[in-house]
Design an enzyme around this catalytic site. Structure first.
Site, PDB file in Angstrom:
ATOM      1  N   HIS A  71       0.853  -1.211   0.000  1.00  0.00           N
ATOM      2  CA  HIS A  71       0.000   0.000   0.000  1.00  0.00           C
ATOM      3  C   HIS A  71       0.874   1.241   0.000  1.00  0.00           C
ATOM      4  O   HIS A  71       0.394   2.341   0.207  1.00  0.00           O
ATOM      5  CB  HIS A  71      -0.898  -0.007   1.245  1.00  0.00           C
ATOM      6  N   HIS A 100       6.372   5.579   7.428  1.00  0.00           N
ATOM      7  CA  HIS A 100       5.831   5.043   6.181  1.00  0.00           C
ATOM      8  C   HIS A 100       4.938   6.101   5.550  1.00  0.00           C
ATOM      9  O   HIS A 100       4.634   7.119   6.161  1.00  0.00           O
ATOM     10  CB  HIS A 100       5.027   3.765   6.450  1.00  0.00           C
ATOM     11  N   HIS A 102       1.359   6.976   2.949  1.00  0.00           N
ATOM     12  CA  HIS A 102       0.124   6.575   2.270  1.00  0.00           C
ATOM     13  C   HIS A 102      -0.012   7.526   1.099  1.00  0.00           C
ATOM     14  O   HIS A 102       0.158   8.739   1.263  1.00  0.00           O
ATOM     15  CB  HIS A 102      -1.081   6.726   3.194  1.00  0.00           C
ATOM     16  N   GLU A 112      -4.621  10.020   4.251  1.00  0.00           N
ATOM     17  CA  GLU A 112      -5.653   9.299   5.032  1.00  0.00           C
ATOM     18  C   GLU A 112      -6.530  10.299   5.765  1.00  0.00           C
ATOM     19  O   GLU A 112      -7.749  10.273   5.666  1.00  0.00           O
ATOM     20  CB  GLU A 112      -4.969   8.359   6.020  1.00  0.00           C
ATOM     21  N   HIS A 125       3.662   9.080   7.921  1.00  0.00           N
ATOM     22  CA  HIS A 125       3.416   8.759   9.338  1.00  0.00           C
ATOM     23  C   HIS A 125       4.713   8.360  10.019  1.00  0.00           C
ATOM     24  O   HIS A 125       5.382   7.423   9.576  1.00  0.00           O
ATOM     25  CB  HIS A 125       2.404   7.610   9.444  1.00  0.00           C
ATOM     26  N   THR A 207      -4.572   3.154  11.300  1.00  0.00           N
ATOM     27  CA  THR A 207      -5.513   3.416  10.200  1.00  0.00           C
ATOM     28  C   THR A 207      -5.691   2.200   9.289  1.00  0.00           C
ATOM     29  O   THR A 207      -6.471   2.240   8.334  1.00  0.00           O
ATOM     30  CB  THR A 207      -4.997   4.565   9.314  1.00  0.00           C
TER      31      THR A 207
HETATM   32  N1  LBQ Z   1      -1.088   4.066   9.440  1.00  0.00           N
HETATM   33  S1  LBQ Z   1      -0.714   3.975  10.986  1.00  0.00           S
HETATM   34  O1  LBQ Z   1       0.416   4.866  11.296  1.00  0.00           O
HETATM   35  O2  LBQ Z   1      -1.916   4.223  11.766  1.00  0.00           O
HETATM   36  C1  LBQ Z   1      -0.212   2.341  11.358  1.00  0.00           C
HETATM   37  C2  LBQ Z   1      -1.009   1.286  10.938  1.00  0.00           C
HETATM   38  C3  LBQ Z   1      -0.652  -0.014  11.220  1.00  0.00           C
HETATM   39  C4  LBQ Z   1       0.519  -0.266  11.938  1.00  0.00           C
HETATM   40  N2  LBQ Z   1       0.832  -1.585  12.197  1.00  0.00           N
HETATM   41  C5  LBQ Z   1       1.799  -1.944  13.209  1.00  0.00           C
HETATM   42  C6  LBQ Z   1       1.140  -2.875  14.153  1.00  0.00           C
HETATM   43  C7  LBQ Z   1       0.854  -2.587  15.453  1.00  0.00           C
HETATM   44  C8  LBQ Z   1       0.331  -3.748  15.991  1.00  0.00           C
HETATM   45  C9  LBQ Z   1       0.302  -4.682  14.980  1.00  0.00           C
HETATM   46  O3  LBQ Z   1       0.781  -4.109  13.825  1.00  0.00           O
HETATM   47  C10 LBQ Z   1       1.344   0.783  12.383  1.00  0.00           C
HETATM   48  C11 LBQ Z   1       0.972   2.102  12.092  1.00  0.00           C
HETATM   49 ZN    ZN Z   2       0.062   5.177   8.324  1.00  0.00          ZN
END
Ligand code: LBQ
Ligand code: ZN
Length: 234
Positions: A71, A100, A102, A112, A125, A207
């Site tokens: 993504h 990372h 988006h 987002e 982010h 998110t």
């Molecule tokens: N877009 S975001 O910054 O909200 C975001 C979204 C997903 C993760 N995944 C990391 C994660 C935490 C627990 C299991 O997997 C980390 C950051």
């Molecule tokens: Zn993110």
């Protein structure tokens, strides 16, 4: 089973997108889900936030691993020497874990969060976890104050962003989901932040799945400028 297939393949299509995530990731149906549309007219300014300035300190790192997440891209950047504190974070210290982005098919959308219904071309982010209270990122992600994510909007303009260029110049090596490579250049996350340090903050979630409701969101008001090439698939 379908559940296992689904869990491996969440995405943004009608059959595996946000509207069905809650089937497999219960938190996606929660009361503090991100992203949100930031309505600037009802956002209140909180005098204590001004009292306790948000401060950050990052290390410069080289040979960071960049991953194609399917993504967008994600750079793993655990920095034991980094500190994010103050502002809405109370007395706790948060440490950088990864950053990372988006983005979308075109620069007309991709962020987002939206601001008064307006999407930006993309959103960076910087993901931090609460090292005062928790022993690991995974543990912190199970608690309402476990993570702090700095969101920075991308605006498309004529100037390219040198730090972003160091990252996106490696994407040709990781064309497919799951591929990774190392970024040879030295990266300083401080350079990703806009000069104007005004922000909106709210209690939200990851998110994307697993959508844990564990994020204190800090979204900078001022976007950073990147070029079209730096923020679109190609
Ligand atoms: N877009 S975001 O910054 O909200 C975001 C979204 C997903 C993760 N995944 C990391 C994660 C935490 C627990 C299991 O997997 C980390 C950051
Ligand atoms: Zn993110």
């Amino acid at each position: 089973t379908r559940a296992r297939v689904m869990a491996a393949e969440w995405g943004y299509s009608p059959t595996n997108g946000p509207d069905v995530w809650a089937r497999l990731f219960p938190q996606a149906g929660g009361a503090r889900q991100s992203p949100v549309d930031i309505c600037t007219s009802i956002a209140s300014s909180d005098s204590n936030l001004e009292m306790k300035k948000l401060t950050f300190a990052y290390e410069s790192q080289s040979d960071l691993r960049i991953l194609n997440t399917g993504h967008g891209w994600k750079v793993e950047a655990p920095q034991s020497g980094s500190r994010l504190e103050g502002g809405p974070l109370g007395e706790d210290i948060y440490q950088l874990e990864q950053f990372h982005c988006h983005w979308g098919e075109t620069s007309a959308e991709g962020s987002e969060h939206t601001v008064d219904g307006r999407a930006y071309a993309g959103e960076l982010h910087l993901v931090h976890w609460n090292t005062t209270k928790y022993q690991s990122f995974a543990e912190a992600a199970q608690h309402p104050d476990g993570l702090a994510v700095l969101g920075v909007f991308f605006d498309v303009g004529n100037e390219s962003n040198d730090e972003i260029e160091k990252i996106v110049s490696t994407l040709s090596e990781i064309k497919f989901k799951g591929q990774f490579t190392d970024i040879p250049d030295v990266i300083d996350p401080t350079t990703f932040l806009p000069s104007g340090l005004g922000y909106w903050t709210y209690l939200g979630s990851l998110t994307t799945p697993p959508c844990n409701e564990c994020v204190i969101w800090i979204v900078y008001k001022e976007p950073i400028t990147v070029t079209e090439e730096q923020v679109t698939y190609h």
